[in-house]
Design an enzyme around this catalytic site. Sequence first.
Site, PDB file in Angstrom:
ATOM      1  N   ASN A 199     -16.627   5.157  -7.248  1.00  0.00           N
ATOM      2  CA  ASN A 199     -16.287   4.785  -8.628  1.00  0.00           C
ATOM      3  C   ASN A 199     -15.633   3.388  -8.617  1.00  0.00           C
ATOM      4  O   ASN A 199     -14.534   3.177  -9.109  1.00  0.00           O
ATOM      5  CB  ASN A 199     -15.353   5.836  -9.252  1.00  0.00           C
ATOM      6  N   LEU A 200     -16.374   2.475  -8.022  1.00  0.00           N
ATOM      7  CA  LEU A 200     -15.804   1.171  -7.658  1.00  0.00           C
ATOM      8  C   LEU A 200     -15.576   0.265  -8.862  1.00  0.00           C
ATOM      9  O   LEU A 200     -16.382   0.245  -9.795  1.00  0.00           O
ATOM     10  CB  LEU A 200     -16.744   0.479  -6.660  1.00  0.00           C
ATOM     11  N   HIS A 201     -14.477  -0.481  -8.799  1.00  0.00           N
ATOM     12  CA  HIS A 201     -14.167  -1.493  -9.810  1.00  0.00           C
ATOM     13  C   HIS A 201     -13.803  -2.782  -9.077  1.00  0.00           C
ATOM     14  O   HIS A 201     -13.856  -2.845  -7.835  1.00  0.00           O
ATOM     15  CB  HIS A 201     -13.059  -1.008 -10.741  1.00  0.00           C
ATOM     16  N   HIS A 239     -11.716  -2.758  -5.884  1.00  0.00           N
ATOM     17  CA  HIS A 239     -12.408  -2.451  -4.624  1.00  0.00           C
ATOM     18  C   HIS A 239     -13.189  -3.670  -4.139  1.00  0.00           C
ATOM     19  O   HIS A 239     -13.228  -3.958  -2.938  1.00  0.00           O
ATOM     20  CB  HIS A 239     -13.399  -1.294  -4.810  1.00  0.00           C
ATOM     21  N   GLN A 298      -7.264  15.380   0.445  1.00  0.00           N
ATOM     22  CA  GLN A 298      -6.145  14.695  -0.228  1.00  0.00           C
ATOM     23  C   GLN A 298      -5.965  15.129  -1.682  1.00  0.00           C
ATOM     24  O   GLN A 298      -5.142  14.566  -2.386  1.00  0.00           O
ATOM     25  CB  GLN A 298      -6.284  13.174  -0.095  1.00  0.00           C
ATOM     26  N   LYS A 308      -2.184  -1.633  -4.727  1.00  0.00           N
ATOM     27  CA  LYS A 308      -1.866  -0.760  -5.872  1.00  0.00           C
ATOM     28  C   LYS A 308      -1.349   0.574  -5.347  1.00  0.00           C
ATOM     29  O   LYS A 308      -0.436   1.169  -5.892  1.00  0.00           O
ATOM     30  CB  LYS A 308      -3.099  -0.554  -6.752  1.00  0.00           C
ATOM     31  N   ASP A 309      -1.955   1.016  -4.236  1.00  0.00           N
ATOM     32  CA  ASP A 309      -1.490   2.243  -3.571  1.00  0.00           C
ATOM     33  C   ASP A 309      -0.496   1.843  -2.480  1.00  0.00           C
ATOM     34  O   ASP A 309      -0.780   1.968  -1.284  1.00  0.00           O
ATOM     35  CB  ASP A 309      -2.677   3.005  -2.994  1.00  0.00           C
ATOM     36  N   LEU A 315      -5.944  -2.148 -12.224  1.00  0.00           N
ATOM     37  CA  LEU A 315      -7.260  -1.492 -12.241  1.00  0.00           C
ATOM     38  C   LEU A 315      -7.191  -0.214 -11.414  1.00  0.00           C
ATOM     39  O   LEU A 315      -6.606  -0.185 -10.342  1.00  0.00           O
ATOM     40  CB  LEU A 315      -8.342  -2.402 -11.660  1.00  0.00           C
TER      41      LEU A 315
HETATM   42  O1  PAF Z   1      -7.454   4.842  -1.653  1.00  0.00           O
HETATM   43  C1  PAF Z   1      -8.424   5.610  -1.560  1.00  0.00           C
HETATM   44  O2  PAF Z   1      -9.447   5.451  -2.205  1.00  0.00           O
HETATM   45  C2  PAF Z   1      -8.349   6.797  -0.605  1.00  0.00           C
HETATM   46  O3  PAF Z   1      -7.077   7.319  -0.559  1.00  0.00           O
HETATM   47  C3  PAF Z   1      -8.870   6.468   0.807  1.00  0.00           C
HETATM   48  C4  PAF Z   1      -7.990   5.419   1.485  1.00  0.00           C
HETATM   49  C5  PAF Z   1     -10.288   5.969   0.742  1.00  0.00           C
HETATM   50  C6  PAF Z   1      -8.833   7.715   1.683  1.00  0.00           C
HETATM   51  O4  PAF Z   1      -9.637   8.730   1.158  1.00  0.00           O
END
Ligand code: PAF
Length: 283
Positions: free
Chosen positions: A34-36, A39, A63, A153-154, A188
């Site tokens: 679901n790239l923006h 990414h 996760q 962002k994370d 984003l």
């Molecule tokens: O940030 C993410 O999209 C996910 O946590 C990752 C790092 C791809 C791991 O599943």
Amino acid sequence: MTMQTISDIKTLRETISTWRQQGLKIAFVPTMGNLHQGHISLVDKAISVADKVVASIFVNPMQFGANEDIDNYPRTMTADQEKLQNAGCDLLFTPTPDIIYPKGLDKQSYVEVPNVSDGYCGESRPGHFRGVSTVVCKLFNLVQPDIACFGLKDYQQVQVIQTMVEDLSMPIEIIPVATVREESGLALSSRNNYLTIEEKKIAPALSQNIQWLALQISDNSDFIGLAKKAANFIDNAGMKTDYIHICHARTLQPASEDDKELVILAAAHCGKARLIDNLQVFL
Ligand code: PAF
């Protein structure tokens, strides 16, 4: 060049080993699809530091919490492939859960990174960071990159992965990449898709109040009191604050007056979406 899409481990390993024999430097961008543009900025960074860029799309069941709806996680493979191809990615790895967790999640070994995984999103989403560190460890072992790019962002996720790499002596350089934002300041995120038009107007209150807090802490060390005020402002704007804390930028422990490198970490619910954001502050 046409980007290759590979789902099986054998072909992935063969392709990467050919590149390694040619002495090429490999950068990796793991994603859940679901790239923006956020990414794509990771892919751009990867291209600028390596000879070959590998991305992965894997919606990692480990996760997601029991109350989190993995089945409704947006899956947009064809559009994602096109974006990665246009960005100049060389190889896309798209494993299925059976390939990553052949024995099932219950019997899977895992990686647990203590301390940095514990608070904030780790507290609101128990088991989340165990799932992230385990899948990233697995993906690192499969791709064996020299470099891996992750979005700031994370922020907590970046610290978890950086700590895992250091603690387990993984020969991989982690490159954190700046958050891409809309003009309103909203970071984003795939979760922004869940926002209604009205909520989209409210959501920038998260980044605005983080910035307000950053200004306050330059001359007021009542970090807890100020964070409470910022939480009230976010709530009054129509969101529901999950947490907002001023932390040491590396350990993520609550910041003390003497700390100079800080990060403000925040999460808030806006309608159905749980949004996260952060800001590093150097005093
Ligand atoms: O940030 C993410 O999209 C996910 O946590 C990752 C790092 C791809 C791991 O599943």
